[in-house]
Scaffold this motif. Structure first.
Motif: not given
Length: 147
Positions: A14-35
């Protein structure tokens, strides 16, 4: 108080999945939306559920069936891989996802959960091997005492 291994695993997962969620959230701010996809949280839940099911199978099945750990490990890894590819194929065939670049994000999520699963499964296999070795040592000691 010592926590049950399955509960401990689910808390780590669960902790790992939450970390992955936050990682994808912050990546979505920096990387192209098509990804990224609006369905990305559902894919993370799918990866979470499949990882939890495979670990549970690896934990419980060797104790209840005559199959050994390695066979169950290989069956769960192949089944997860087939399911992940099947979901990706269905998503693109039914045009649920229209951006082909999303497959890269899906693959990265797959790699994250694969690495986590491999590390935790390795710990489980070591622990099971130690328990088996201890039980063999105890049975050997009991046999020497009986003689």
């Amino acid at each position: 108080m010592k926590q049950h291994p399955i509960l401990s695993y689910f808390s780590y997962l669960s902790i790992f999945a939450i970390c992955v969620c936050f990682l994808t959230l912050f990546s979505a701010l920096a990387i192209n939306k098509a990804f990224f996809s609006e369905n990305l949280p559902y894919y993370i839940v799918m990866f979470y559920a499949m990882t939890a099911l495979s670990y549970s199978a690896l934990y419980f099945l060797p104790k209840k069936t005559k199959m050994n750990f390695v066979h169950i490990f290989l069956i769960t890894k192949v089944a997860k891989f087939v399911i992940y590819l099947g979901v990706l194929a269905v998503v693109f065939l039914f045009k649920i996802e229209t951006q082909a670049l999303f497959a890269i994000t899906y693959f990265v999520l797959f790699l994250f959960f694969l690495v986590f699963d491999t590390i935790t499964t390795n710990k489980l296999s070591r622990r099971l091997a130690e328990e088996e070795k201890q039980s063999q040592n105890q049975s050997n000691e009991n046999q020497t005492k009986d003689e």
